[in-house]
Design an enzyme around this catalytic site. Sequence first.
Site, PDB file in Angstrom:
ATOM      1  N   ALA A  68       1.991  -8.315   2.312  1.00 39.51           N
ATOM      2  CA  ALA A  68       1.820  -7.876   3.695  1.00 39.51           C
ATOM      3  C   ALA A  68       2.574  -8.842   4.599  1.00 39.51           C
ATOM      4  CB  ALA A  68       0.338  -7.883   4.045  1.00 39.51           C
ATOM      5  N   GLY A 116      -0.082  -6.697  -0.974  1.00 38.49           N
ATOM      6  CA  GLY A 116       0.116  -5.268  -0.728  1.00 38.49           C
ATOM      7  C   GLY A 116       1.168  -4.669  -1.644  1.00 38.49           C
ATOM      8  N   GLU A 119      -0.595  -3.960  -4.764  1.00 39.80           N
ATOM      9  CA  GLU A 119      -1.521  -2.834  -4.562  1.00 39.80           C
ATOM     10  C   GLU A 119      -0.781  -1.499  -4.504  1.00 39.80           C
ATOM     11  OE1 GLU A 119      -3.355  -5.114  -1.302  1.00 39.80           O
ATOM     12  OE2 GLU A 119      -5.271  -4.494  -2.161  1.00 39.80           O
ATOM     13  N   GLU A 139      -4.563 -12.845  -1.948  1.00 41.35           N
ATOM     14  CA  GLU A 139      -5.335 -12.764  -0.697  1.00 41.35           C
ATOM     15  C   GLU A 139      -6.445 -13.800  -0.565  1.00 41.35           C
ATOM     16  OE1 GLU A 139      -4.433 -10.241  -2.545  1.00 41.35           O
ATOM     17  OE2 GLU A 139      -3.531  -8.685  -1.302  1.00 41.35           O
TER      18      GLU A 139
END
Length: 713
Positions: A68, A116, A119, A139
């Site tokens: 991210a 991200g 993911e 994270e």
Amino acid sequence: MLYQSENIQADWVKQGIVELIFNAKGSINKLDTKTVAMLSEALTVLEATPGLKGVILRSEKPAFIVGADITEFLSLFDAPEEELTQWLHFSNQIFSRLEDLPVPTVSAINGYALGGGCECVLATDFRISSPDLRIGLPETKLGIMPGFGGSVRLPRLIGVDNALEIITAGKDVDAQTALKNGLTQAIVPLENLKESAISLIEQAIEGKIDWKAARHPKTTPLRLTELEHKMSFSVAKGMVMKVAGPHYPAPITAVKTIEKAAFLNRDEALAIETENFVKLTRTDVAKALVGIFLNDQYVKNITKKRHAELPKQAAVLGAGIMGGGISYQSALKGIPVVMKDINQKSLELGMNEALSLLQKRQEKGRMSAVDMAKTLASIQPTLNYASVSDADVVVEAVVENPKVKATVLAETEALLTDHAVLASNTSTIPISLLAKSLKRPENFCGMHFFNPVHRMPLVEIIKGEKTSEETINRIVSYASKMGKTPIIVNDCPGFFVNRVLFPYFAGFSLLLRDGADFLAVDKVMEKVFGWPMGPAYLLDVVGIDTANHAQAVMAQGFPDRMGTIERDAIALLYEQQRYGQKNNHGFYNYTVDKRGKKQKSVDGQIQTLIQQNAGKTQEFSQDVIIARMMIPMINEVIRCLDEGIIASPAEADIALVYGLGFPPFRGGVFRYLDTIGLAQFVADAQQYASLGSLYQIPESLKQKAQRNETYYP
Ligand code: NAD
């Protein structure tokens, strides 16, 4: 072209097969809010594309998706809970739409797929990678947890234990590990990645590979018995609490999230992930850890802009604890080094230490035997001054004595070319004072490493009155090449880090003078405030003799605040020749365990001695101990910013965390002040004003508090 935007394109790659390419304009691939929205648009197109039979995700950049955009985090964290929940729901729907496409999907991953990025690929049916893959979910290191379905899909794909290991440690794994634990299905050379993805999709289309079976477990509950469920999660909770400790709520929250969602299907599990993700974003810890990440980026940018010529040959004067460490680090990072001492024994100790560190690297598989031998050979120990003359950078690390240093620096300068730069690793002596013995003071600055050099990430680069920008740039670049984080500071006794550390030690001496038990102080400062070591333990590690000496230098530099303390426990221990770990007696006693590590034990005699010295004993509450220890340090940090010793709160906080081990979950002094509120700090600290000049709050802080400001935006 089926879809084209700034960061994502989609087009046919073969009949029935579309490739969705991440190719961010002018940047590495990130999953920022903009790109997430583009992914949604691209999917809308794919969902409506007739004849679609399969989809490939790939990247045109050297990294698939690095994660991210962390620069967006703090504003997302500040968004109202409702808004953040909605945004996460929106993003998760996009990944679920990718997962639910009525055709087989594969990610062809090169380089990084983190956060991200990881993911995103978890949402496809298959994943293949090039050998340079690093995939994982970092994270929790930032005080949060996966928020785009990572806590739901990863355990369903690779099993609870493997997933917990990655998520709770915030780690990433390489291509081999990913393949072994089922996160990917193949490793192929980068040049074949696209073709292999096409071939895999073709096989899935032809029904040779069951893509529906690959997808199914990700959308359904975990396949665990009640007993397995109980076992896995209770072991994980115990482990996580032991490793992360009570100050870091993210890893344990991630475990509880996966536990709670275990028997639910995908969408219900995602709702739990979102709820807990949002809770973590409300914590001060998340703000502090993200703050450190952003400050680190800020410092890296400064370093990048100062990029200058690197030394071809370095030299280090002194092969002691520091000189040996600096020589090792330079050699390890590819800059050959001459290590000069006046004592053969020191040279032998320095070489032996380098050898032992290199052997450890080799044993851990981080270095080949050939590289180890090469690195060792690039350290040239010598008693001969003349060997230094070819060096283009020289770091002085002889004893902390201004006269010895002045002589050594002047003698060295006479041997060097005009182009060479000289740096001193002094911990306290002002650089401008040492520069007086030099003919080319513009080529001289401070380069203050921390002990142990191979482990401590910070190097303070000190600019003397006459130091040139070019010299600073060259030393900054050398420090960075050595794998360290350089912070540029202005000159004064103790520079930044030691200047703020000694008032903290003074706060400790004052507490002991007033009858506090040093064991109680250490316990509170470690367990409650979160320092890696309490002040007594830290003093033993630094060396009581070193601290006593440095304290005298600081007293000379700042007599109004750091002058001699009556009945000072540090001076008392010094008189008793209790020098700390170096002679196994300090505040604590030390013995060496089987693994060669120093273990501390309490010596009742020394407790009595310190109490007799104080003339009384007194119990202090946790809050009072923390306030009396931290206010002198905080005040001095503010003074350093006011005087321009340190340029910004960001650099100060990085120096505190990387140089002193300031508790990362508090983010540094400025983040700590912002968290408790400046007005609150001023009101609390004013109660201690009678303790003397170290406890007087700087005017700038009072004014900032009055204006209701913060140090960070
Ligand atoms: P040390 O006593 O372990 O090593 C000093 C070395 O310098 C010895 O090997 C000695 O033989 C050698 N030496 C003395 N005079 C010399 C000369 N004329 N030429 C060449 N070598 C000479 O000391 P140390 O702990 O490594 O500290 C060195 C410097 O680093 C000091 O300025 C100290 O303040 C600073 N420093 C120390 C630490 C620490 O934690 N130890 C941390 C940061 C900075």
